[in-house]
Scaffold this motif. Structure first.
Motif, short mmCIF file in Angstrom:
data_model
loop_
_atom_site.label_atom_id
_atom_site.label_comp_id
_atom_site.label_asym_id
_atom_site.label_seq_id
_atom_site.Cartn_x
_atom_site.Cartn_y
_atom_site.Cartn_z
N UNK A 43 -4.61 -12.75 -1.32
CA UNK A 43 -5.84 -12.15 -0.84
C UNK A 43 -6.65 -11.55 -1.99
N UNK A 44 -7.26 -12.39 -2.84
CA UNK A 44 -8.02 -11.82 -3.94
C UNK A 44 -9.17 -10.95 -3.47
N UNK A 45 -9.74 -11.25 -2.31
CA UNK A 45 -10.83 -10.42 -1.81
C UNK A 45 -10.32 -9.02 -1.48
N UNK A 46 -9.13 -8.94 -0.90
CA UNK A 46 -8.54 -7.63 -0.61
C UNK A 46 -8.21 -6.88 -1.89
N UNK A 47 -7.73 -7.62 -2.89
CA UNK A 47 -7.41 -6.98 -4.17
C UNK A 47 -8.68 -6.42 -4.79
N UNK A 48 -9.76 -7.19 -4.74
CA UNK A 48 -11.03 -6.69 -5.27
C UNK A 48 -11.50 -5.50 -4.45
N UNK A 77 -13.59 -0.58 8.29
CA UNK A 77 -13.24 -1.65 7.35
C UNK A 77 -12.21 -1.17 6.33
N UNK A 78 -12.35 0.07 5.87
CA UNK A 78 -11.41 0.62 4.91
C UNK A 78 -10.03 0.76 5.55
N UNK A 79 -9.99 1.26 6.74
CA UNK A 79 -8.71 1.42 7.46
C UNK A 79 -8.05 0.06 7.67
N UNK A 80 -8.84 -0.93 8.06
CA UNK A 80 -8.32 -2.28 8.29
C UNK A 80 -7.76 -2.88 6.99
N UNK A 81 -8.50 -2.68 5.88
CA UNK A 81 -8.05 -3.21 4.59
C UNK A 81 -6.74 -2.54 4.16
N UNK A 82 -6.65 -1.23 4.28
CA UNK A 82 -5.44 -0.50 3.89
C UNK A 82 -4.26 -0.94 4.76
N UNK A 83 -4.47 -1.05 6.05
CA UNK A 83 -3.40 -1.51 6.95
C UNK A 83 -2.91 -2.90 6.58
N UNK A 84 -3.85 -3.81 6.28
CA UNK A 84 -3.49 -5.17 5.90
C UNK A 84 -2.69 -5.20 4.60
N UNK A 85 -3.15 -4.44 3.62
CA UNK A 85 -2.44 -4.40 2.33
C UNK A 85 -1.05 -3.82 2.52
N UNK A 86 -0.94 -2.76 3.30
CA UNK A 86 0.37 -2.13 3.51
C UNK A 86 1.33 -3.04 4.27
N UNK A 87 0.83 -3.81 5.23
CA UNK A 87 1.69 -4.77 5.94
C UNK A 87 2.21 -5.84 4.98
N UNK A 88 1.33 -6.32 4.12
CA UNK A 88 1.75 -7.34 3.14
C UNK A 88 2.76 -6.77 2.16
N UNK A 89 2.53 -5.53 1.73
CA UNK A 89 3.48 -4.90 0.82
C UNK A 89 4.83 -4.72 1.50
N UNK A 90 4.83 -4.25 2.75
CA UNK A 90 6.10 -4.06 3.46
C UNK A 90 6.86 -5.38 3.58
N UNK A 91 6.15 -6.47 3.88
CA UNK A 91 6.81 -7.78 3.95
C UNK A 91 7.44 -8.15 2.61
N UNK A 92 6.70 -7.90 1.53
CA UNK A 92 7.22 -8.22 0.20
C UNK A 92 8.41 -7.33 -0.14
N UNK A 93 8.33 -6.04 0.15
CA UNK A 93 9.43 -5.13 -0.12
C UNK A 93 10.66 -5.51 0.69
N UNK A 94 10.46 -5.84 1.96
CA UNK A 94 11.59 -6.22 2.82
C UNK A 94 12.26 -7.48 2.27
N UNK A 95 11.45 -8.43 1.82
CA UNK A 95 11.99 -9.66 1.26
C UNK A 95 12.84 -9.37 0.02
N UNK A 96 12.35 -8.49 -0.84
CA UNK A 96 13.11 -8.12 -2.04
C UNK A 96 14.42 -7.44 -1.64
N UNK A 97 14.35 -6.51 -0.70
CA UNK A 97 15.55 -5.79 -0.28
C UNK A 97 16.60 -6.74 0.31
N UNK A 98 16.14 -7.72 1.09
CA UNK A 98 17.08 -8.67 1.70
C UNK A 98 17.72 -9.58 0.66
#
Length: 137
Positions: A43-48, A77-98
């Motif tokens: 999500x480069x748009x989200x990163x930007x 829009x800010x709340x939606x962006x933060x929620x989306x980023x945090x969901x993606x981070x949680x998925x990545x963190x969970x994958x690493x932990x597993x």
């Protein structure tokens, strides 16, 4: 002298499970880092948007590895962006932990939070040890 190769083979056989576990750990760590990189690239748009929101002082990095909203009246829009980023981070963190033997989601989150705060740009908001937002020097 004939027994020496057998003794060496027995010694290596005993050490092998530990080296396998270490190899699995390093492999999981590598793929975990790769997962984080891929998650960041999807999500480069989200990163930007995140970088811009950080520069404006609207969001900051939290100690638990997630993005937090700094402003008192965020836009939808800010709340939606933060929620989306945090969901993606949680998925990545969970994958690493597993993939990492002996690791937990909480441990990965804390490590990621420390790294993200350490790498945060000067002047952006980060969460301090008491949970307050401070500008990084």
């Amino acid at each position: 002298m004939r027994d020496f190769p057998n003794a060496r083979a027995r010694t290596l056989a005993v050490a092998r499970p530990e080296s396998r576990q270490r190899r699995r750990f390093l492999t999981a760590l590598f793929f975990g880092a790769l997962t984080l990189m891929v998650a960041g690239l999807t999500l480069p748009a989200s990163a930007d948007g995140l970088d811009a929101a950080k520069a404006r002082g609207e969001v900051g990095e939290k100690r638990n590895g997630y993005v937090g909203i700094v402003v008192s009246a965020p836009s939808a829009d800010l709340v939606r962006m933060v929620d989306d980023i945090n969901l993606r981070r949680r998925d990545a963190y969970r994958s690493i932990a597993e993939k990492t033997a002996g690791s937990t989601l909480a441990a990965v989150e804390q490590l990621a939070g420390a790294k993200l705060i350490g790498n945060a740009a000067s002047g952006t908001y980060v969460e301090d040890a008491s949970g307050n937002w401070v500008k990084k020097p």
